[in-house]
Write a protein that holds these residues in place. Sequence first.
Motif, PDB file in Angstrom:
ATOM      1  N   PHE A  68      84.448  48.768 -14.129  1.00  0.00           N
ATOM      2  CA  PHE A  68      85.849  48.830 -13.713  1.00  0.00           C
ATOM      3  C   PHE A  68      86.616  47.795 -14.539  1.00  0.00           C
ATOM      4  O   PHE A  68      86.279  46.613 -14.533  1.00  0.00           O
ATOM      5  CB  PHE A  68      85.930  48.504 -12.219  1.00  0.00           C
ATOM      6  N   ARG A  71      92.529  45.216 -13.608  1.00  0.00           N
ATOM      7  CA  ARG A  71      93.896  45.712 -13.684  1.00  0.00           C
ATOM      8  C   ARG A  71      94.874  44.534 -13.675  1.00  0.00           C
ATOM      9  O   ARG A  71      94.688  43.600 -12.876  1.00  0.00           O
ATOM     10  CB  ARG A  71      94.224  46.602 -12.474  1.00  0.00           C
ATOM     11  N   ARG A  73      97.533  44.308 -12.161  1.00  0.00           N
ATOM     12  CA  ARG A  73      98.065  44.075 -10.802  1.00  0.00           C
ATOM     13  C   ARG A  73      97.211  43.100  -9.996  1.00  0.00           C
ATOM     14  O   ARG A  73      97.719  42.432  -9.097  1.00  0.00           O
ATOM     15  CB  ARG A  73      98.226  45.388 -10.041  1.00  0.00           C
ATOM     16  N   ASN A 161      88.146  43.204  -4.045  1.00  0.00           N
ATOM     17  CA  ASN A 161      88.826  44.363  -4.635  1.00  0.00           C
ATOM     18  C   ASN A 161      87.788  45.481  -4.670  1.00  0.00           C
ATOM     19  O   ASN A 161      87.232  45.815  -5.714  1.00  0.00           O
ATOM     20  CB  ASN A 161      89.353  44.037  -6.032  1.00  0.00           C
ATOM     21  N   ALA A 162      87.497  46.002  -3.480  1.00  0.00           N
ATOM     22  CA  ALA A 162      86.505  47.082  -3.359  1.00  0.00           C
ATOM     23  C   ALA A 162      87.143  48.377  -3.841  1.00  0.00           C
ATOM     24  O   ALA A 162      88.361  48.496  -3.848  1.00  0.00           O
ATOM     25  CB  ALA A 162      86.097  47.211  -1.898  1.00  0.00           C
ATOM     26  N   PRO A 163      86.326  49.351  -4.249  1.00  0.00           N
ATOM     27  CA  PRO A 163      86.905  50.661  -4.596  1.00  0.00           C
ATOM     28  C   PRO A 163      87.705  51.182  -3.405  1.00  0.00           C
ATOM     29  O   PRO A 163      87.180  51.189  -2.289  1.00  0.00           O
ATOM     30  CB  PRO A 163      85.673  51.537  -4.825  1.00  0.00           C
ATOM     31  N   TYR A 164      88.953  51.602  -3.622  1.00  0.00           N
ATOM     32  CA  TYR A 164      89.745  52.069  -2.472  1.00  0.00           C
ATOM     33  C   TYR A 164      90.478  53.391  -2.709  1.00  0.00           C
ATOM     34  O   TYR A 164      91.407  53.754  -1.998  1.00  0.00           O
ATOM     35  CB  TYR A 164      90.717  50.980  -1.978  1.00  0.00           C
ATOM     36  N   VAL A 165      90.051  54.131  -3.717  1.00  0.00           N
ATOM     37  CA  VAL A 165      90.679  55.433  -3.952  1.00  0.00           C
ATOM     38  C   VAL A 165      90.022  56.472  -3.023  1.00  0.00           C
ATOM     39  O   VAL A 165      88.795  56.603  -3.017  1.00  0.00           O
ATOM     40  CB  VAL A 165      90.491  55.872  -5.424  1.00  0.00           C
ATOM     41  N   MET A 173      93.356  60.458 -10.793  1.00  0.00           N
ATOM     42  CA  MET A 173      93.359  59.175 -11.514  1.00  0.00           C
ATOM     43  C   MET A 173      93.692  59.414 -12.981  1.00  0.00           C
ATOM     44  O   MET A 173      93.425  60.488 -13.522  1.00  0.00           O
ATOM     45  CB  MET A 173      91.962  58.527 -11.449  1.00  0.00           C
ATOM     46  N   THR A 185      82.858  52.868  -8.967  1.00  0.00           N
ATOM     47  CA  THR A 185      83.767  51.715  -9.024  1.00  0.00           C
ATOM     48  C   THR A 185      85.144  52.036  -8.435  1.00  0.00           C
ATOM     49  O   THR A 185      85.970  51.142  -8.287  1.00  0.00           O
ATOM     50  CB  THR A 185      83.961  51.197 -10.470  1.00  0.00           C
ATOM     51  N   LEU A 186      85.394  53.299  -8.132  1.00  0.00           N
ATOM     52  CA  LEU A 186      86.721  53.724  -7.667  1.00  0.00           C
ATOM     53  C   LEU A 186      86.691  54.374  -6.286  1.00  0.00           C
ATOM     54  O   LEU A 186      87.642  54.257  -5.516  1.00  0.00           O
ATOM     55  CB  LEU A 186      87.304  54.755  -8.657  1.00  0.00           C
TER      56      LEU A 186
HETATM   57  N1  GLN Z   1      94.191  52.772  -7.840  1.00  0.00           N
HETATM   58  C1  GLN Z   1      93.465  51.619  -8.241  1.00  0.00           C
HETATM   59  C2  GLN Z   1      93.386  51.524  -9.750  1.00  0.00           C
HETATM   60  O1  GLN Z   1      92.902  52.363 -10.446  1.00  0.00           O
HETATM   61  C3  GLN Z   1      92.110  51.566  -7.640  1.00  0.00           C
HETATM   62  C4  GLN Z   1      91.579  50.239  -7.718  1.00  0.00           C
HETATM   63  C5  GLN Z   1      90.331  50.103  -6.875  1.00  0.00           C
HETATM   64  O2  GLN Z   1      89.769  51.092  -6.410  1.00  0.00           O
HETATM   65  N2  GLN Z   1      89.926  48.908  -6.677  1.00  0.00           N
HETATM   66  O3  GLN Z   1      93.827  50.579 -10.285  1.00  0.00           O
END
Ligand code: GLN
Length: 253
Positions: A68, A71, A73, A161-165, A173, A185-186
């Motif tokens: 991953f 990001r 953010r 920052n766990a996968p949260y999708v 995506m 990872t997502l």
């Molecule tokens: N939507 C987020 C990204 O791609 C997902 C990040 C995550 O799952 N930690 O940046």
Amino acid sequence: MIDDLVEQLRAAGSVFAEDEARVLSESAGSPAELDSMVQRRIGGEPVQQIVGWAEFCGLKIRVEPGVFLPRPRSEFLVEKAIGLGRRGASVLDVCCGTGALGVATAIGLGSTELHATDLDPVAVRCAAANVDEVGGRVYQGDLFEPLPRSLRGRADLLLLNAPYVPTAELPLMPREARLYEETITLDGGDDGLDIQRRAILEAPFWLAPGAHLLVETSDLQAESTMRLMKDVGLAMTLATSNEWGATVVIGQK
Ligand code: GLN
């Protein structure tokens, strides 16, 4: 020369053409290598994978194929963590990926007690190289499971920052994520919160009294993330940044 490169990248659809042109030309050892890097970029490969590192909080974070990518953010979470921490704080980074969040927090605080975990052996190998730079340790396993028991009740900052999708949204995506990052990872399961849910449930056992848990989430999921924290008895606040497009839920024990 660099202007040509910017044009070429922009024409191929790159949104951050100036930055990418700079990173690629700094990393290439020769004009031939630069050319092959540009071709890979135009073919859609993320620039971080081409050069082997990602810029995060002004640091060079090593990356490996499939991990991953940190990001921009998530710099917001790091900013918040540094604001809540102190020099020498004990930092846990769970689902660490490359280790970027933990490393940037540890450097920002001047802390060497960093412990990071990830389920994925590739992420762990990659994180080991990054975390080593700040004298921390990386463990492979599910969430808290591989951590030494002696750390229980001692963490000052717990970063997640766990996968949260949500699984159904994975096909939406961006192409770079779908093709170049492992699904594990997502993918956060049906509502995207499967991993957060398990981690937040266990978090209080690892936090010192008064310590903080910082969880990156999406704005749509923020309310659910807050509820998970409330359910385990943590006091929580919501931090959002329009500038970063970031949402972080902060819990305190
Ligand atoms: N939507 C987020 C990204 O791609 C997902 C990040 C995550 O799952 N930690 O940046």
